[in-house]
Motif scaffolding. Structure first.
Motif, PDB file in Angstrom:
ATOM      1  N   MET A   1      42.265  36.683  24.080  1.00  0.00           N
ATOM      2  CA  MET A   1      42.876  36.476  25.397  1.00  0.00           C
ATOM      3  C   MET A   1      42.204  37.403  26.416  1.00  0.00           C
ATOM      4  SD  MET A   1      46.958  36.545  26.178  1.00  0.00           S
ATOM      5  CE  MET A   1      47.305  38.180  25.583  1.00  0.00           C
ATOM      6  N   LYS A   2      41.815  36.847  27.538  1.00  0.00           N
ATOM      7  CA  LYS A   2      41.181  37.665  28.576  1.00  0.00           C
ATOM      8  C   LYS A   2      42.115  37.747  29.795  1.00  0.00           C
ATOM      9  CE  LYS A   2      37.257  38.736  26.759  1.00  0.00           C
ATOM     10  NZ  LYS A   2      36.189  37.780  26.550  1.00  0.00           N
ATOM     11  N   GLY A   3      42.032  38.835  30.503  1.00  0.00           N
ATOM     12  CA  GLY A   3      42.856  38.969  31.705  1.00  0.00           C
ATOM     13  C   GLY A   3      44.177  39.664  31.445  1.00  0.00           C
ATOM     14  N   TRP A   4      44.799  39.333  30.329  1.00  0.00           N
ATOM     15  CA  TRP A   4      46.005  40.044  29.936  1.00  0.00           C
ATOM     16  C   TRP A   4      45.635  40.935  28.747  1.00  0.00           C
ATOM     17  CZ3 TRP A   4      45.984  34.729  30.761  1.00  0.00           C
ATOM     18  CH2 TRP A   4      46.778  34.260  31.825  1.00  0.00           C
ATOM     19  N   LEU A   5      46.354  42.029  28.592  1.00  0.00           N
ATOM     20  CA  LEU A   5      46.115  42.858  27.412  1.00  0.00           C
ATOM     21  C   LEU A   5      46.958  42.374  26.243  1.00  0.00           C
ATOM     22  CD1 LEU A   5      46.436  46.004  29.586  1.00  0.00           C
ATOM     23  CD2 LEU A   5      44.331  45.382  28.411  1.00  0.00           C
ATOM     24  N   GLY A   6      48.093  41.742  26.581  1.00  0.00           N
ATOM     25  CA  GLY A   6      48.989  41.250  25.535  1.00  0.00           C
ATOM     26  C   GLY A   6      49.858  42.346  24.936  1.00  0.00           C
ATOM     27  N   ILE A 208      39.808  47.890  31.928  1.00  0.00           N
ATOM     28  CA  ILE A 208      40.656  46.705  32.123  1.00  0.00           C
ATOM     29  C   ILE A 208      39.775  45.481  31.852  1.00  0.00           C
ATOM     30  CG2 ILE A 208      42.001  45.372  33.790  1.00  0.00           C
ATOM     31  CD1 ILE A 208      42.531  48.067  35.234  1.00  0.00           C
ATOM     32  N   PRO A 209      40.091  44.711  30.812  1.00  0.00           N
ATOM     33  CA  PRO A 209      39.189  43.610  30.474  1.00  0.00           C
ATOM     34  C   PRO A 209      39.353  42.421  31.416  1.00  0.00           C
ATOM     35  CG  PRO A 209      41.057  43.637  28.979  1.00  0.00           C
ATOM     36  CD  PRO A 209      41.275  44.750  29.948  1.00  0.00           C
ATOM     37  N   VAL A 210      38.248  41.923  31.946  1.00  0.00           N
ATOM     38  CA  VAL A 210      38.309  40.665  32.702  1.00  0.00           C
ATOM     39  C   VAL A 210      37.306  39.691  32.078  1.00  0.00           C
ATOM     40  CG1 VAL A 210      39.070  41.589  34.937  1.00  0.00           C
ATOM     41  CG2 VAL A 210      36.648  41.503  34.430  1.00  0.00           C
ATOM     42  N   ALA A 211      37.605  38.397  32.226  1.00  0.00           N
ATOM     43  CA  ALA A 211      36.774  37.396  31.549  1.00  0.00           C
ATOM     44  C   ALA A 211      35.361  37.361  32.130  1.00  0.00           C
ATOM     45  CB  ALA A 211      37.444  36.030  31.672  1.00  0.00           C
ATOM     46  N   ASP A 212      35.255  37.576  33.436  1.00  0.00           N
ATOM     47  CA  ASP A 212      33.946  37.458  34.084  1.00  0.00           C
ATOM     48  C   ASP A 212      33.663  38.741  34.890  1.00  0.00           C
ATOM     49  OD1 ASP A 212      31.797  36.891  35.687  1.00  0.00           O
ATOM     50  OD2 ASP A 212      32.691  35.136  36.660  1.00  0.00           O
ATOM     51  N   PRO A 213      33.153  39.778  34.241  1.00  0.00           N
ATOM     52  CA  PRO A 213      32.977  41.067  34.915  1.00  0.00           C
ATOM     53  C   PRO A 213      32.031  40.985  36.111  1.00  0.00           C
ATOM     54  CG  PRO A 213      32.632  41.276  32.536  1.00  0.00           C
ATOM     55  CD  PRO A 213      32.776  39.824  32.820  1.00  0.00           C
ATOM     56  N   GLU A 214      30.981  40.169  36.021  1.00  0.00           N
ATOM     57  CA  GLU A 214      30.038  40.067  37.150  1.00  0.00           C
ATOM     58  C   GLU A 214      30.714  39.428  38.363  1.00  0.00           C
ATOM     59  OE1 GLU A 214      27.112  41.441  37.791  1.00  0.00           O
ATOM     60  OE2 GLU A 214      27.613  42.423  35.901  1.00  0.00           O
ATOM     61  N   GLU A 492      42.668  32.630  52.514  1.00  0.00           N
ATOM     62  CA  GLU A 492      43.022  31.346  51.891  1.00  0.00           C
ATOM     63  C   GLU A 492      43.654  31.493  50.501  1.00  0.00           C
ATOM     64  OE1 GLU A 492      42.685  28.373  53.144  1.00  0.00           O
ATOM     65  OE2 GLU A 492      41.617  28.890  54.986  1.00  0.00           O
ATOM     66  N   LEU A 493      44.655  30.650  50.242  1.00  0.00           N
ATOM     67  CA  LEU A 493      45.323  30.692  48.929  1.00  0.00           C
ATOM     68  C   LEU A 493      44.352  30.409  47.788  1.00  0.00           C
ATOM     69  CD1 LEU A 493      48.743  28.915  49.489  1.00  0.00           C
ATOM     70  CD2 LEU A 493      48.309  31.346  49.139  1.00  0.00           C
ATOM     71  N   GLU A 494      43.358  29.535  48.060  1.00  0.00           N
ATOM     72  CA  GLU A 494      42.388  29.180  47.006  1.00  0.00           C
ATOM     73  C   GLU A 494      41.714  30.428  46.427  1.00  0.00           C
ATOM     74  OE1 GLU A 494      42.880  27.326  49.607  1.00  0.00           O
ATOM     75  OE2 GLU A 494      43.441  25.463  48.589  1.00  0.00           O
ATOM     76  N   ASN A 495      41.598  31.460  47.263  1.00  0.00           N
ATOM     77  CA  ASN A 495      40.990  32.694  46.760  1.00  0.00           C
ATOM     78  C   ASN A 495      41.739  33.243  45.552  1.00  0.00           C
ATOM     79  OD1 ASN A 495      38.772  33.239  48.524  1.00  0.00           O
ATOM     80  ND2 ASN A 495      40.274  33.558  50.144  1.00  0.00           N
ATOM     81  N   TYR A 496      43.063  33.053  45.568  1.00  0.00           N
ATOM     82  CA  TYR A 496      43.861  33.635  44.484  1.00  0.00           C
ATOM     83  C   TYR A 496      43.659  32.868  43.180  1.00  0.00           C
ATOM     84  CZ  TYR A 496      45.571  36.566  48.129  1.00  0.00           C
ATOM     85  OH  TYR A 496      45.606  37.479  49.152  1.00  0.00           O
ATOM     86  N   ALA A 497      43.440  31.555  43.300  1.00  0.00           N
ATOM     87  CA  ALA A 497      43.096  30.786  42.090  1.00  0.00           C
ATOM     88  C   ALA A 497      41.757  31.292  41.562  1.00  0.00           C
ATOM     89  CB  ALA A 497      43.040  29.299  42.416  1.00  0.00           C
ATOM     90  N   LYS A 498      40.834  31.551  42.496  1.00  0.00           N
ATOM     91  CA  LYS A 498      39.512  32.062  42.095  1.00  0.00           C
ATOM     92  C   LYS A 498      39.663  33.400  41.352  1.00  0.00           C
ATOM     93  CE  LYS A 498      36.565  34.147  45.111  1.00  0.00           C
ATOM     94  NZ  LYS A 498      35.771  34.255  46.324  1.00  0.00           N
ATOM     95  N   TYR A 499      40.408  34.335  41.914  1.00  0.00           N
ATOM     96  CA  TYR A 499      40.559  35.651  41.271  1.00  0.00           C
ATOM     97  C   TYR A 499      41.204  35.509  39.887  1.00  0.00           C
ATOM     98  CZ  TYR A 499      40.116  37.123  46.165  1.00  0.00           C
ATOM     99  OH  TYR A 499      39.702  37.284  47.467  1.00  0.00           O
ATOM    100  N   PHE A 500      42.235  34.661  39.853  1.00  0.00           N
ATOM    101  CA  PHE A 500      42.945  34.469  38.583  1.00  0.00           C
ATOM    102  C   PHE A 500      41.985  33.923  37.527  1.00  0.00           C
ATOM    103  CE2 PHE A 500      45.265  31.678  35.683  1.00  0.00           C
ATOM    104  CZ  PHE A 500      46.273  32.512  35.232  1.00  0.00           C
ATOM    105  N   ASN A 501      41.178  32.956  37.933  1.00  0.00           N
ATOM    106  CA  ASN A 501      40.260  32.339  36.966  1.00  0.00           C
ATOM    107  C   ASN A 501      39.171  33.320  36.520  1.00  0.00           C
ATOM    108  OD1 ASN A 501      41.679  29.964  36.992  1.00  0.00           O
ATOM    109  ND2 ASN A 501      40.470  29.050  38.645  1.00  0.00           N
ATOM    110  N   ILE A 502      38.703  34.125  37.442  1.00  0.00           N
ATOM    111  CA  ILE A 502      37.698  35.142  37.077  1.00  0.00           C
ATOM    112  C   ILE A 502      38.314  36.149  36.104  1.00  0.00           C
ATOM    113  CG2 ILE A 502      36.400  37.133  37.980  1.00  0.00           C
ATOM    114  CD1 ILE A 502      35.810  35.509  40.479  1.00  0.00           C
ATOM    115  N   ALA A 503      39.535  36.548  36.372  1.00  0.00           N
ATOM    116  CA  ALA A 503      40.175  37.563  35.515  1.00  0.00           C
ATOM    117  C   ALA A 503      40.500  37.007  34.137  1.00  0.00           C
ATOM    118  CB  ALA A 503      41.442  38.088  36.184  1.00  0.00           C
ATOM    119  N   THR A 504      40.966  35.744  34.091  1.00  0.00           N
ATOM    120  CA  THR A 504      41.509  35.236  32.823  1.00  0.00           C
ATOM    121  C   THR A 504      40.595  34.219  32.134  1.00  0.00           C
ATOM    122  OG1 THR A 504      42.657  33.442  33.967  1.00  0.00           O
ATOM    123  CG2 THR A 504      43.888  35.497  33.674  1.00  0.00           C
ATOM    124  N   GLY A 505      39.505  33.841  32.779  1.00  0.00           N
ATOM    125  CA  GLY A 505      38.629  32.829  32.191  1.00  0.00           C
ATOM    126  C   GLY A 505      39.292  31.468  32.154  1.00  0.00           C
TER     127      GLY A 505
END
Ligand code: PTT
Ligand code: SF4
Length: 611
Positions: A1-6, A208-214, A492-505
């Protein structure tokens, strides 16, 4: 799981034991974080009917997948518990270094249960947890407590603390962090106090692990900067939230005199322009490039950080138009760790009840010195402070003589600083807010008064309230990020979907988020109904005085206008229909099923019959 530590850290204060638990991807994706985690845990683990100030209640500190990542304004943390003020679900969202430090220590969620026999504070450093005596800070205000902890642990430690209000279980005590951050309006500070827990200090050293560090690095480099740049070009950076005061006065929605009046000729003395002129400092949350904590000197020369809500409720609603005095009241609330909105509402109700002859005491609107004295009495529950510490709903029940009709609360939580005597959509937002009358979930008033007919009770208002609840009460509370970039500078709200997807893959869209938001709303409503099985639509009504023609403005643009019951009822019906709730305001079984809550629906059926 990426984005969350669990990882969940469960801390039992009675037994002084800790337990490390884990959660899987299903739980993470279903509830995402913050408010989502909090309500699911409280629903699963609290027996209905428990005393919110007893050891059975649990204090939840919950992060989301945005915590500690370098996206705009991500320094926020959700604190939640069963509310001692309302008896229902309660939470708050505050800026704090806890957000980053807790993730670095390796946890997404803290569950604090039981109660310590003696006053303590918790020190958490990665895997190590210490229960330390709080003798030197118990009884102290939140500023002194913070200073003491800063000296020991440094200014970058994550620190949550209560003041004397929380210790003495004032029902609207909040949790403090940093210079001017406060969260947990429905008495979450009192829950902490009931556990004899003065503070939580947390430090971490892990990645802090993120799915897409770059991708994340790029966001940190570009978006944080862009938000800061846009902010500097707006009036927001000068006045913060307080710019709205003059507007509320102009559109007759300012709280004045326990919300009996909607504007005041002296309001300019405490507006955003005056605040900007007196500014001595600006504070803010971690990871923020649009810091909004505008600070002035109070009457006693101390730094006091003011937002619109603080000024509206401790200023105009009390008819106090002297800025340094308003700042002093605000400072005291912060130091004692009691909610400014409820404190203002309580004092205004008290003055109103005295003026109406319902109670024979000595406090008048406009009396700032007496208001300060009363705040002290509230924090220590001395003399009449004992009554005032209970909040307006209980005060009115004790005072009687018809005072309940002008006790300005919904579900027991005092109304924040928008006077909805003739603003039906915003009244609906207060009526249906998931923690009681707070503006945070659906600040619909700006849309309503600029883009719709004020006297309309049409579907456009019910739809917009739900849309905002999905965004503000949903998205920003479960990814856990400050909503101000979106609200104030149009990020824009779309930015938050972007951040979420980068963090969690992930590959989530905003549509996916709205489903999570509705799920959370359904479960919060289920929590309330399980606590109050005699639930009916009246729980979603704003105060009676807003419907009372004798309370209408006597002059000005809304002279003679108040809310109308039959129309409000039809607006509520529209709202319930869109949500899939029955005409009592309870989610239907099919709604539970379609939002993935069949088990929870069946559980609720043990308490009430579902449609
Ligand atoms: C928030 C509520 C608000 S909402 C205000 S002013 W506001 C009051 N602030 C208080 C205070 O201060 N001291 C005090 N003793 N009591 C107070 N009670 C009131 O509490 C806050 C900002 C603000 S300032 C707002 S609107 C936004 N709120 C957000 C939110 O709720 N969620 C989110 N994702 N982002 C938000 N961004 C903004 O944060 P509560 P804070 Mg507060 C001193 O917590 O319980 O929700 O009550 O969090 O870190 O102080 O930031 O015009
Ligand atoms: Fe905190 Fe204000 Fe920045 Fe939001 S905009 S993160 S409330 S300082």
């Amino acid at each position: 799981m990426k984005g969350w530590l669990g990882n969940i850290l469960r801390i039992n204060l009675t037994e002084r034991k800790i337990k490390k638990e884990t959660f899987g991807e299903d739980f993470a994706r279903k509830w995402v974080g913050g408010r989502g985690f909090a309500v699911k845990i409280l629903w699963d683990e609290l027996k209905p009917g428990i005393d919110p100030l007893g050891p059975e209640n649990k204090l939840i500190v919950a992060l989301g997948p945005m915590a500690g990542i370098p996206a705009p304004n991500t320094g926020k943390t959700v604190v939640a518990a069963k509310s001692p003020l309302t008896g229902g679900y309660g939470d708050g969202n505050l800026g704090t270094w806890v957000t980053e430090q807790m993730r670095k220590a390796g946890y997404d969620i803290l569950i604090i249960e039981g109660a310590s026999e003696k006053p303590i504070y918790l020190y958490i450093e990665d895997d190590k947890v210490q229960f330390l005596p709080a003798d030197e800070i118990w009884g102290k205000g939140s500023y002194e407590t913070q200073e003491w902890l800063y000296k020991k642990y440094g200014k970058r430690a994550g620190i949550l603390t209560i003041g004397q209000g929380g210790e003495n279980k004032v029902l609207y005590s909040i949790i403090r962090s940093l210079e001017g951050r406060a969260g947990g309006r429905p008495g979450i500070g009192a829950v902490m106090g009931s556990k004899n827990l003065k503070a939580i200090v947390i430090k971490g050293s892990k990645e802090i692990p993120v799915a897409d560090p770059e991708g994340m690095k790029k966001v940190g480099r570009d978006d944080l900067k862009k938000v800061g740049e846009i902010d500097k070009k707006t009036g927001w950076s000068l006045q913060g939230t307080t710019g709205v005061l003059a507007w509320c006065n102009d559109v007759n929605a300012l709280p004045v005199k326990n919300m009996r009046k909607t504007s005041h000729p002296e309001a300019w003395r405490i507006d955003g322009e005056r605040l900007a002129q007196s500014k001595v400092a600006v504070y803010g949350c971690p990871n923020c490039t649009m810091k909004c904590g505008i600070t002035i000197l109070d009457k006693e020369g101390r730094h006091s950080e003011l937002d619109y809500e603080n000024i509206g409720m401790l200023g105009s609603d009390l008819e106090i138009f002297d800025f340094p005095q308003v700042a002093s009241l605000n400072y005291l609330c912060d130091d004692f760790g009691i909610d400014t909105i409820s404190s203002g509402g309580v004092l205004a109700f008290y003055a109103d009840a005295i003026e109406n002859g319902a109670i024979d005491e000595d406090f008048r609107f406009g009396d700032a010195e007496k208001a300060k004295e009363l705040l002290r009495k509230i924090a220590y529950r001395r003399d009449e402070g004992e009554l005032l510490a209970l909040g307006t709903k209980r005060m009115a029940e004790k005072i009687g003589k018809g005072s309940s009709s002008y006790a300005m609360h919904v579900k027991g939580l005092e109304i924040s600083a928008y006077n909805c005597k003739f603003v039906p959509g915003m009244a609906l937002a207060y009526g249906t807010s998931p923690i009681g009358a707070h503006h945070k979930d659906a600040w619909v008033i700006m849309f309503e008064l600029t883009q719709t007919a004020r006297d309309s009770y049409g579907e456009e208002k019910a739809r917009r309230v739900i849309e905002l609840q999905r965004i503000r009460g949903g998205l920003f509370e479960f990814i856990v990020s400050c909503r101000f970039p979106w609200v104030e500078i149009g990020w824009e709200l779309e930015n938050y979907a972007k951040y979420f997807n980068i963090a969690t893959g992930s590959n989530c869209t905003l549509e996916d988020f709205w489903k999570v938001a509705d799920r959370i709303y359904n479960l919060i409503r289920a929590f309330w109904v399980r606590e109050y099985p005699d639930w009916n639509r009246k729980w979603d009504y704003p105060p009676a005085v807003w419907f009372d023609p004798s309370n209408a403005d006597k002059e000005g643009p809304i002279a003679g206008k108040v809310l109308e019951y039959d129309k409000y009822d039809s607006l509520l019906d529209l709202y319930y229909k869109i949500r899939g709730w029955d005409n009592r305001g309870i989610p239907k079984m099919e709604t539970f099923i379609s939002s993935g809550l069949e088990g929870e629906g069946k559980e609720l059926q043990k308490y009430v019959k579902l449609e």
